[in-house]
Write a protein that holds these residues in place. Structure first.
Motif, short mmCIF file in Angstrom:
data_model
loop_
_atom_site.label_atom_id
_atom_site.label_comp_id
_atom_site.label_asym_id
_atom_site.label_seq_id
_atom_site.Cartn_x
_atom_site.Cartn_y
_atom_site.Cartn_z
N VAL A 145 35.11 47.13 19.25
CA VAL A 145 34.22 48.04 19.97
C VAL A 145 33.04 48.50 19.13
O VAL A 145 32.05 48.97 19.67
N LYS A 146 33.13 48.32 17.79
CA LYS A 146 32.02 48.71 16.93
C LYS A 146 32.10 47.94 15.63
O LYS A 146 33.17 47.74 15.08
N VAL A 147 30.92 47.50 15.15
CA VAL A 147 30.80 46.82 13.86
C VAL A 147 29.76 47.59 13.05
O VAL A 147 28.74 48.03 13.60
N CYS A 148 29.98 47.74 11.78
CA CYS A 148 29.02 48.41 10.90
C CYS A 148 27.66 47.72 11.02
O CYS A 148 27.54 46.52 10.78
N ASP A 149 26.64 48.49 11.39
CA ASP A 149 25.30 47.96 11.55
C ASP A 149 24.62 47.63 10.22
O ASP A 149 23.70 46.83 10.18
N LYS A 150 25.06 48.28 9.15
CA LYS A 150 24.40 48.08 7.86
C LYS A 150 24.75 46.76 7.20
O LYS A 150 23.88 46.06 6.71
N LYS A 151 26.07 46.41 7.17
CA LYS A 151 26.49 45.20 6.47
C LYS A 151 27.51 44.37 7.24
O LYS A 151 27.81 43.27 6.84
N GLY A 152 28.12 44.94 8.27
CA GLY A 152 29.23 44.25 8.93
C GLY A 152 30.50 44.38 8.11
O GLY A 152 31.38 43.53 8.17
N CYS A 153 30.61 45.46 7.33
CA CYS A 153 31.72 45.62 6.38
C CYS A 153 32.92 46.36 6.96
O CYS A 153 33.95 46.47 6.30
N TRP A 154 32.82 46.90 8.15
CA TRP A 154 33.96 47.52 8.83
C TRP A 154 33.79 47.36 10.32
O TRP A 154 32.72 47.04 10.81
N LEU A 155 34.87 47.58 11.04
CA LEU A 155 34.81 47.54 12.50
C LEU A 155 35.87 48.44 13.08
O LEU A 155 36.80 48.86 12.39
N THR A 156 35.70 48.77 14.35
CA THR A 156 36.68 49.54 15.10
C THR A 156 37.21 48.64 16.20
O THR A 156 36.44 47.96 16.87
N VAL A 157 38.53 48.64 16.34
CA VAL A 157 39.19 47.78 17.32
C VAL A 157 39.93 48.65 18.33
O VAL A 157 40.54 49.65 17.97
#
Length: 168
Positions: free
Chosen positions: A77-89
């Motif tokens: 549902v969300k990916v870190c916009d800065k680097k793609g280094c985290w996400l929410t599932v």
């Protein structure tokens, strides 16, 4: 000898410039996150078949603070916009949890948002500090009011992904 020194100086400057240019690249990797694509170490075929729900994971975490080598299926549902280094599932039962990449070794494209994935890695229950929560809220480009509203540490399920595979 002067020509050799000049040549070496030129090569040194060229390499330094190339490294500096590479270091300035910011943002998540490019990509469309198509079905079948994998990130990190990938996901084993066995994990695809045996992925558990977050509800089941919560039951396991009540008995043990950490679970290793587990696979979970969910929608990003969300990916870190800065680097793609985290996400929410988000899982089928609408529960959400936070995912980081093991050893900060890989990143994912923002195109992963909305895709269903299998995550392989380790899970644990963790207390997240106010400062860390605010950092992730800033990465997620939340409003200052939302960031300022974070005032207490939060206990949550955290997942450290060694591999991610897009399945839908």
């Amino acid at each position: 000898m002067k020509k050799l020194g000049l040549l070496l100086s030129f090569l040194f400057c060229t390499v330094a410039f190339a490294q500096n240019s590479e270091a300035k690249k910011v943002g998540p990797p490019e990509g469309m996150a198509m079905v079948g694509e994998s990130y990190g170490a990938g996901v084993s075929a066995n994990s695809e078949k045996s992925a558990i729900s977050v509800k089941k994971l919560d039951q396991i975490l009540k008995k043990s603070a950490k679970v290793e080598n587990v696979a979970i299926k969910g929608k990003v549902v969300k990916v870190c916009d800065k680097k793609g280094c985290w996400l929410t599932v988000e899982t089928a039962n609408k529960e959400k949890f936070f995912v980081k990449m093991k050893d900060y070794a890989f990143f994912v494209p923002t195109a992963l948002e909305g895709k269903t994935v299998i995550l392989e890695g380790n899970a644990e229950t963790k207390v997240t500090s106010v400062d860390e929560q605010k950092h992730y809220a800033e990465d997620a480009k939340k409003s200052q009011a939302e960031i300022d509203a974070i005032t207490k540490p939060q206990q949550e399920t955290r997942f450290m992904a060694s591999g991610i595979k897009v399945i839908d």
